[in-house]
Design a protein around this motif. Structure first.
Motif, PDB file in Angstrom:
ATOM      1  N   UNK A  77       0.754  -1.173  -0.123  1.00 35.82           N
ATOM      2  CA  UNK A  77       0.062  -0.118  -0.026  1.00 35.82           C
ATOM      3  C   UNK A  77       0.859   1.236   0.224  1.00 35.82           C
ATOM      4  N   UNK A  78       1.636   1.479  -1.074  1.00 40.89           N
ATOM      5  CA  UNK A  78       2.592   2.603  -1.164  1.00 40.89           C
ATOM      6  C   UNK A  78       2.445   2.997  -2.607  1.00 40.89           C
ATOM      7  N   UNK A  79       3.378   3.723  -3.090  1.00 38.75           N
ATOM      8  CA  UNK A  79       3.583   4.116  -4.373  1.00 38.75           C
ATOM      9  C   UNK A  79       4.850   3.781  -5.131  1.00 38.75           C
ATOM     10  N   UNK A  80       5.367   2.420  -4.945  1.00 34.05           N
ATOM     11  CA  UNK A  80       6.687   1.945  -5.434  1.00 34.05           C
ATOM     12  C   UNK A  80       6.293   1.591  -6.668  1.00 34.05           C
ATOM     13  N   UNK A  81       7.498   1.667  -7.532  1.00 34.41           N
ATOM     14  CA  UNK A  81       7.913   0.993  -8.756  1.00 34.41           C
ATOM     15  C   UNK A  81       9.074   0.458  -8.968  1.00 34.41           C
ATOM     16  N   UNK A  82       9.323  -0.110 -10.204  1.00 35.85           N
ATOM     17  CA  UNK A  82      10.646  -0.865 -10.517  1.00 35.85           C
ATOM     18  C   UNK A  82      10.938  -2.157  -9.908  1.00 35.85           C
ATOM     19  N   UNK A  83      11.965  -2.701 -10.131  1.00 35.36           N
ATOM     20  CA  UNK A  83      12.264  -4.088 -10.000  1.00 35.36           C
ATOM     21  C   UNK A  83      12.589  -4.394  -8.267  1.00 35.36           C
ATOM     22  N   UNK A  84      11.682  -5.415  -7.660  1.00 33.46           N
ATOM     23  CA  UNK A  84      11.972  -5.865  -6.594  1.00 33.46           C
ATOM     24  C   UNK A  84      13.194  -6.649  -6.189  1.00 33.46           C
ATOM     25  N   UNK A 121      15.256  -1.429 -23.938  1.00 36.94           N
ATOM     26  CA  UNK A 121      14.341  -1.108 -22.781  1.00 36.94           C
ATOM     27  C   UNK A 121      15.212  -0.550 -21.462  1.00 36.94           C
ATOM     28  N   UNK A 122      16.032  -1.576 -21.373  1.00 34.88           N
ATOM     29  CA  UNK A 122      16.840  -1.335 -20.006  1.00 34.88           C
ATOM     30  C   UNK A 122      17.739  -0.095 -20.222  1.00 34.88           C
ATOM     31  N   UNK A 123      18.257   0.070 -21.401  1.00 37.46           N
ATOM     32  CA  UNK A 123      19.060   1.161 -21.486  1.00 37.46           C
ATOM     33  C   UNK A 123      18.290   2.607 -21.410  1.00 37.46           C
ATOM     34  N   UNK A 124      17.147   2.622 -22.178  1.00 36.18           N
ATOM     35  CA  UNK A 124      16.122   3.775 -21.834  1.00 36.18           C
ATOM     36  C   UNK A 124      15.717   3.858 -20.523  1.00 36.18           C
ATOM     37  N   UNK A 125      15.466   2.646 -19.726  1.00 36.40           N
ATOM     38  CA  UNK A 125      15.149   2.824 -18.578  1.00 36.40           C
ATOM     39  C   UNK A 125      16.236   3.344 -17.569  1.00 36.40           C
ATOM     40  N   UNK A 126      17.507   2.992 -17.896  1.00 35.11           N
ATOM     41  CA  UNK A 126      18.498   3.656 -16.951  1.00 35.11           C
ATOM     42  C   UNK A 126      18.748   5.184 -17.183  1.00 35.11           C
ATOM     43  N   UNK A 127      18.371   5.485 -18.454  1.00 37.27           N
ATOM     44  CA  UNK A 127      18.680   6.911 -18.974  1.00 37.27           C
ATOM     45  C   UNK A 127      17.815   7.638 -18.264  1.00 37.27           C
ATOM     46  N   UNK A 128      16.320   7.060 -18.342  1.00 37.00           N
ATOM     47  CA  UNK A 128      15.288   7.906 -17.706  1.00 37.00           C
ATOM     48  C   UNK A 128      15.340   7.693 -16.119  1.00 37.00           C
ATOM     49  N   UNK A 129      16.051   6.880 -15.566  1.00 39.15           N
ATOM     50  CA  UNK A 129      16.131   6.790 -14.253  1.00 39.15           C
ATOM     51  C   UNK A 129      17.164   7.681 -13.880  1.00 39.15           C
ATOM     52  N   UNK A 130      18.256   8.093 -14.451  1.00 37.17           N
ATOM     53  CA  UNK A 130      19.269   9.019 -14.143  1.00 37.17           C
ATOM     54  C   UNK A 130      18.818  10.499 -14.245  1.00 37.17           C
ATOM     55  N   UNK A 131      18.031  10.643 -15.277  1.00 35.01           N
ATOM     56  CA  UNK A 131      17.452  11.815 -15.539  1.00 35.01           C
ATOM     57  C   UNK A 131      16.577  12.151 -14.414  1.00 35.01           C
ATOM     58  N   UNK A 132      15.622  11.385 -14.122  1.00 33.57           N
ATOM     59  CA  UNK A 132      14.872  11.445 -12.706  1.00 33.57           C
ATOM     60  C   UNK A 132      15.389  11.646 -11.581  1.00 33.57           C
ATOM     61  N   UNK A 133      16.587  10.827 -11.203  1.00 33.07           N
ATOM     62  CA  UNK A 133      17.414  11.300 -10.144  1.00 33.07           C
ATOM     63  C   UNK A 133      18.005  12.500 -10.102  1.00 33.07           C
TER      64      UNK A 133
END
Length: 372
Positions: A77-84, A121-133
């Motif tokens: 019951x939170x708003x988590x996302x990404x890999x467990x 997809x993994x590469x794009x996800x990493x880029x988005x994650x870095x930008x988000x951070x």
């Protein structure tokens, strides 16, 4: 440590990672936001961690796999996302501890979608994650740095004036008439507290300095002893978490202490009122302040001091929410031969420490109990 169901808000502070010996932590059913700090991976003694029913977002930090003692974990019951995470203590967790989140994925045993396998997809996800951070860091730290610099700038300007004001008070005696003028004749509208031994009024001196005036009830015989005790104790103590006694005023019919004014009132107001709230950082800071001042009283003084009257209304909060301990009317100064025991039972019934009536010979342990 159980801080569940306390309406705590804001982020989980990174400093919590310094509590390496903590075994159990429950922050469930609060209003916490932001991410789970990576620093929690340093809490190597942690056996249970409950963060369910909050508004925590972002990913579950992979470094938590290092918590080999962790047996119980719940972030439902939170708003988590990404890999467990799948290693370390996460090998033995069920899918129920991850339910009702936004977009978690990982192993099929957690009943979540599988992780994307496409390298693109993994590469794009990493880029988005870095930008988000990077964006998150900019959004959080830039305003925070600006606010801190602004506060330091204002404090730097006000500190000399305040120090000069208090210095003037200490070098001048405050007369009875000045106290009456400062409190509008001890008006009920300025009454901020009262007890069996007297009342406390807010006052404004002619130079604009806010003070608290503790007027003793001379109709009560024990009040004379309380005055002597407070004067004796404060004469020998100096600590940032003690309410400062500025001066005193005394004649045949009137005895009062002039104290440092605490604009945010008592801790009781924040814990028992629907109009005031403490976030988790403020709560931890207040607990540390109280612990520090009692460590000083019991072990940092030439003669140890037992407060004997610890309750929420005696923990006062300054403008910056730093906790200050007050009301030493029941205190006891221990000599070298009294460090472990004394025989006189101190404090009032209703606020007396648990076990005092049955074990009256205990010393500093008397301050281990807090009257709520």
């Amino acid at each position: 440590m159980d801080l569940s169901m306390n309406k705590l808000s804001n982020r989980i502070p990174r400093e919590i990672g310094g509590m390496q010996n903590l075994a159990h932590l429950s922050l469930r059913q609060n209003k916490l936001q932001g991410s789970i700090p990576d620093s929690m991976s340093s809490m190597v003694g942690l056996e249970s961690l409950y963060l369910s029913h909050n508004n925590i977002s972002r990913i579950i930090p992979k470094p938590l796999e290092k918590l080999h003692n962790l047996k119980y974990f719940n972030v439902s019951v939170n708003k988590l996302y990404g890999e467990i995470p799948s290693q370390g203590p996460f090998k033995n967790l069920s899918s129920q501890v991850f339910i009702h989140n936004e977009a978690l994925h990982g192993s099929s045993r957690f009943s979540v979608p599988p992780c994307p396998t496409s390298s693109k997809h993994r590469s794009n996800r990493k880029i988005l994650l870095v930008l988000f951070l990077l964006l998150a860091i900019a959004v959080i730290f830039v305003p925070t740095t600006f606010v801190l610099l602004w506060i330091r700038h204002r404090t730097g300007k006000r500190a000399p004036a305040q120090a000069e004001s208090l210095s003037t008070i200490r070098t001048e005696r405050i007369s009875y008439n000045e106290l009456l003028q400062a409190t509008d004749g001890l008006s009920k509208s300025n009454l901020i507290g009262f007890g069996s031994f007297g009342s406390v009024y807010k006052g404004i001196l002619s130079n604009g300095t806010a003070i608290a005036v503790k007027v003793f009830n001379l109709q009560v015989d024990v009040a004379f002893k309380s005055i002597d005790t407070e004067c004796e104790v404060f004469r020998s103590l100096l600590h940032r978490n003690l309410v400062e006694v500025i001066t005193s005023c005394s004649n045949l019919d009137f005895k009062a202490l002039v104290l440092e004014y605490m604009p945010n009132g008592s801790l009781k107001k924040y814990l028992y009122s629907h109009n005031y709230f403490l976030d988790i950082r403020q709560s931890l800071s207040i607990m540390l302040d109280v612990a520090c001042v009692f460590e000083y009283l019991h072990h940092g003084c030439t003669s140890p001091v037992i407060h004997c009257y610890l309750k929420l209304s005696n923990i006062l909060l300054a403008e910056d929410m730093v906790a200050h301990l007050s009301d030493f009317g029941f205190s006891k100064l221990l000599g070298e031969d009294e460090s472990d025991l004394y025989t006189k039972t101190l404090a009032t019934f209703g606020y007396i420490a648990l076990g005092t009536c049955h074990e009256p010979n205990r010393g500093p342990g008397r301050d281990e109990h807090l009257e709520l």
